[in-house]
Design a protein around this motif. Sequence first.
Motif, PDB file in Angstrom:
ATOM      1  N   UNK A   1     -14.309  15.095  -1.552  1.00  0.00           N
ATOM      2  CA  UNK A   1     -15.445  14.180  -1.601  1.00  0.00           C
ATOM      3  C   UNK A   1     -15.023  12.736  -1.880  1.00  0.00           C
ATOM      4  N   UNK A   2     -13.917  12.562  -2.582  1.00  0.00           N
ATOM      5  CA  UNK A   2     -13.474  11.220  -2.946  1.00  0.00           C
ATOM      6  C   UNK A   2     -11.967  11.090  -2.682  1.00  0.00           C
ATOM      7  N   UNK A   3     -11.556  11.069  -1.410  1.00  0.00           N
ATOM      8  CA  UNK A   3     -10.116  11.030  -1.099  1.00  0.00           C
ATOM      9  C   UNK A   3      -9.499   9.695  -1.505  1.00  0.00           C
ATOM     10  N   UNK A   4      -8.289   9.709  -2.053  1.00  0.00           N
ATOM     11  CA  UNK A   4      -7.616   8.466  -2.433  1.00  0.00           C
ATOM     12  C   UNK A   4      -7.213   7.672  -1.194  1.00  0.00           C
TER      13      UNK A   4
ATOM     14  N   UNK B   1       3.931  -6.239  -0.603  1.00  0.00           N
ATOM     15  CA  UNK B   1       5.361  -6.109  -0.902  1.00  0.00           C
ATOM     16  C   UNK B   1       5.932  -4.796  -0.371  1.00  0.00           C
ATOM     17  N   UNK B   2       5.293  -4.265   0.643  1.00  0.00           N
ATOM     18  CA  UNK B   2       5.714  -2.969   1.192  1.00  0.00           C
ATOM     19  C   UNK B   2       7.193  -2.952   1.565  1.00  0.00           C
ATOM     20  N   UNK B   3       7.666  -3.983   2.259  1.00  0.00           N
ATOM     21  CA  UNK B   3       9.069  -4.021   2.674  1.00  0.00           C
ATOM     22  C   UNK B   3      10.007  -4.043   1.478  1.00  0.00           C
ATOM     23  N   UNK B   4       9.598  -4.738   0.424  1.00  0.00           N
ATOM     24  CA  UNK B   4      10.425  -4.775  -0.790  1.00  0.00           C
ATOM     25  C   UNK B   4      10.506  -3.399  -1.428  1.00  0.00           C
ATOM     26  N   UNK B   5       9.376  -2.697  -1.516  1.00  0.00           N
ATOM     27  CA  UNK B   5       9.388  -1.350  -2.097  1.00  0.00           C
ATOM     28  C   UNK B   5      10.249  -0.396  -1.279  1.00  0.00           C
ATOM     29  N   UNK B   6      10.155  -0.500   0.046  1.00  0.00           N
ATOM     30  CA  UNK B   6      10.967   0.375   0.896  1.00  0.00           C
ATOM     31  C   UNK B   6      12.454   0.053   0.750  1.00  0.00           C
TER      32      UNK B   6
ATOM     33  N   UNK C   1      -2.353   5.113  -5.843  1.00  0.00           N
ATOM     34  CA  UNK C   1      -3.356   4.378  -5.082  1.00  0.00           C
ATOM     35  C   UNK C   1      -3.490   2.943  -5.591  1.00  0.00           C
ATOM     36  N   UNK C   2      -3.556   2.784  -6.910  1.00  0.00           N
ATOM     37  CA  UNK C   2      -3.679   1.441  -7.488  1.00  0.00           C
ATOM     38  C   UNK C   2      -2.444   0.600  -7.174  1.00  0.00           C
ATOM     39  N   UNK C   3      -1.273   1.219  -7.215  1.00  0.00           N
ATOM     40  CA  UNK C   3      -0.038   0.491  -6.929  1.00  0.00           C
ATOM     41  C   UNK C   3       0.011   0.047  -5.478  1.00  0.00           C
ATOM     42  N   UNK C   4      -0.406   0.918  -4.573  1.00  0.00           N
ATOM     43  CA  UNK C   4      -0.429   0.544  -3.159  1.00  0.00           C
ATOM     44  C   UNK C   4      -1.438  -0.568  -2.896  1.00  0.00           C
TER      45      UNK C   4
ATOM     46  N   UNK D   1      13.114   0.680 -13.454  1.00  0.00           N
ATOM     47  CA  UNK D   1      11.662   0.512 -13.298  1.00  0.00           C
ATOM     48  C   UNK D   1      11.300   0.292 -11.827  1.00  0.00           C
ATOM     49  N   UNK D   2      12.091  -0.548 -11.149  1.00  0.00           N
ATOM     50  CA  UNK D   2      11.808  -0.847  -9.745  1.00  0.00           C
ATOM     51  C   UNK D   2      11.938   0.397  -8.875  1.00  0.00           C
ATOM     52  N   UNK D   3      13.010   1.172  -9.073  1.00  0.00           N
ATOM     53  CA  UNK D   3      13.206   2.389  -8.279  1.00  0.00           C
ATOM     54  C   UNK D   3      12.086   3.389  -8.565  1.00  0.00           C
ATOM     55  N   UNK D   4      11.723   3.538  -9.837  1.00  0.00           N
ATOM     56  CA  UNK D   4      10.654   4.465 -10.190  1.00  0.00           C
ATOM     57  C   UNK D   4       9.325   4.091  -9.555  1.00  0.00           C
ATOM     58  N   UNK D   5       8.968   2.817  -9.629  1.00  0.00           N
ATOM     59  CA  UNK D   5       7.713   2.373  -9.024  1.00  0.00           C
ATOM     60  C   UNK D   5       7.733   2.512  -7.507  1.00  0.00           C
ATOM     61  N   UNK D   6       8.897   2.286  -6.904  1.00  0.00           N
ATOM     62  CA  UNK D   6       8.985   2.427  -5.445  1.00  0.00           C
ATOM     63  C   UNK D   6       8.744   3.870  -5.014  1.00  0.00           C
ATOM     64  N   UNK D   7       9.208   4.821  -5.821  1.00  0.00           N
ATOM     65  CA  UNK D   7       9.001   6.233  -5.489  1.00  0.00           C
ATOM     66  C   UNK D   7       7.527   6.633  -5.640  1.00  0.00           C
ATOM     67  N   UNK D   8       6.863   6.051  -6.632  1.00  0.00           N
ATOM     68  CA  UNK D   8       5.430   6.297  -6.792  1.00  0.00           C
ATOM     69  C   UNK D   8       4.647   5.629  -5.669  1.00  0.00           C
ATOM     70  N   UNK D   9       5.048   4.425  -5.309  1.00  0.00           N
ATOM     71  CA  UNK D   9       4.361   3.655  -4.273  1.00  0.00           C
ATOM     72  C   UNK D   9       4.332   4.393  -2.937  1.00  0.00           C
ATOM     73  N   UNK D  10       5.467   5.026  -2.558  1.00  0.00           N
ATOM     74  CA  UNK D  10       5.529   5.679  -1.247  1.00  0.00           C
ATOM     75  C   UNK D  10       5.054   7.128  -1.281  1.00  0.00           C
ATOM     76  N   UNK D  11       4.511   7.577  -2.417  1.00  0.00           N
ATOM     77  CA  UNK D  11       3.975   8.949  -2.585  1.00  0.00           C
ATOM     78  C   UNK D  11       5.058  10.016  -2.556  1.00  0.00           C
ATOM     79  N   UNK D  12       6.289   9.661  -2.911  1.00  0.00           N
ATOM     80  CA  UNK D  12       7.366  10.645  -2.946  1.00  0.00           C
ATOM     81  C   UNK D  12       7.403  11.393  -4.270  1.00  0.00           C
ATOM     82  N   UNK D  13       6.906  10.747  -5.351  1.00  0.00           N
ATOM     83  CA  UNK D  13       6.971  11.361  -6.682  1.00  0.00           C
ATOM     84  C   UNK D  13       5.778  10.976  -7.527  1.00  0.00           C
TER      85      UNK D  13
END
Length: 340
Positions: free
Chosen positions: A93-96, A23-28, A14-17, A156-168
């Motif tokens: 009660x507190x959805x991300x 930078x959504x297009x860059x992460x994708x 959530x914080x990363x998004x 690092x970039x690939x790892x963060x991109x996977x977290x960003x899109x909620x895949x991992x």
Amino acid sequence: MMETVHTHGVWMAEALQKGTIEYEKLWLFVTHMGDPKAAFLLHFPMVYYVNRRTGIAVVWVAAISEWLNLVFKWMLFGERPFWWVGESRLFIENPPQVQQFPATCETGPGSPSGHAMVTGGVWWVMASALASFLRSRTRSRLLTAVPYLLYLLVMVAVGLSRIFILAHFPHQVVTGSLTGFALGVALNHTVPEWRPLMFFVRWCMGLLVGALLLHVGLEHLGVDLSWSIALAKRWCSQSEWIRLDTAPFSSLTRDCGAMLGLGLAQFWKPGGWTLPWVPRALCLALSSLALYHVNRVPLPTSPPFLFYSLYFIRFALLPQVVMVFVPGFVHLLTAKNKKD
């Protein structure tokens, strides 16, 4: 304990998004470049025409790394954030405030990350080859360190991109990266550059039969290996984002096809063609164009066996295109020009 790890992983996503949504297009793009398919479709032809052994190593490491990733996923039952948020019922009660993307809804289990694992192995092969070249030519420790710094940046970039899109979750990215690195180091010493065709046939059959036997054995023990597919379909925000080529058996047929294709390519033309740099650049352009169109050909998804069979053939053809068809065609063109 895992509930806590997963919860903190969701808050991190959530914080990363929130912090980098512009930078959504860059992460994708980064997550696309880290896709295991990219190792066969993009990295392999780019590297092969620079250094034959390293190009073969890319296919070798990608196929074995992705196969092992499939086995680990079947045995570790890793959750994925995009379905765990709903299944856990901890955020009523507190959805991300998170969103999904077209690359989010993969149907296989989440642990370890296949993107991180395959990228870790393949990029290590490429980085170490470039570092060896720079060390032999410049004797500069600073320049030799550049490929390894680039390797860390990519991971690092690939790892963060996977977290960003909620895949991992973050821990799945870390374990995938470390495992991929270890496989890259180990498999880079066993590249099958001059092996006979039967070596690759045995490996292809071994990967296929080994995975099927494991699947049957786990099912016999009462393990439902389709559990992740059901969850992905239930919690994916767009049904069209569920694709058959993200299913576990797609990665299996991709790896087996690429392994057999690598053997066939070396069988048809042992050692390949020796081409100057300009014809190699032409080979890269033609190969990239050919692989782009081969990958774009739509495959029927029903029945699934037909899809998997055609998917196997597609990836068995890729090494033929890169190592045999295109270089042979360019060789004929350049030989004719020299004769003229």
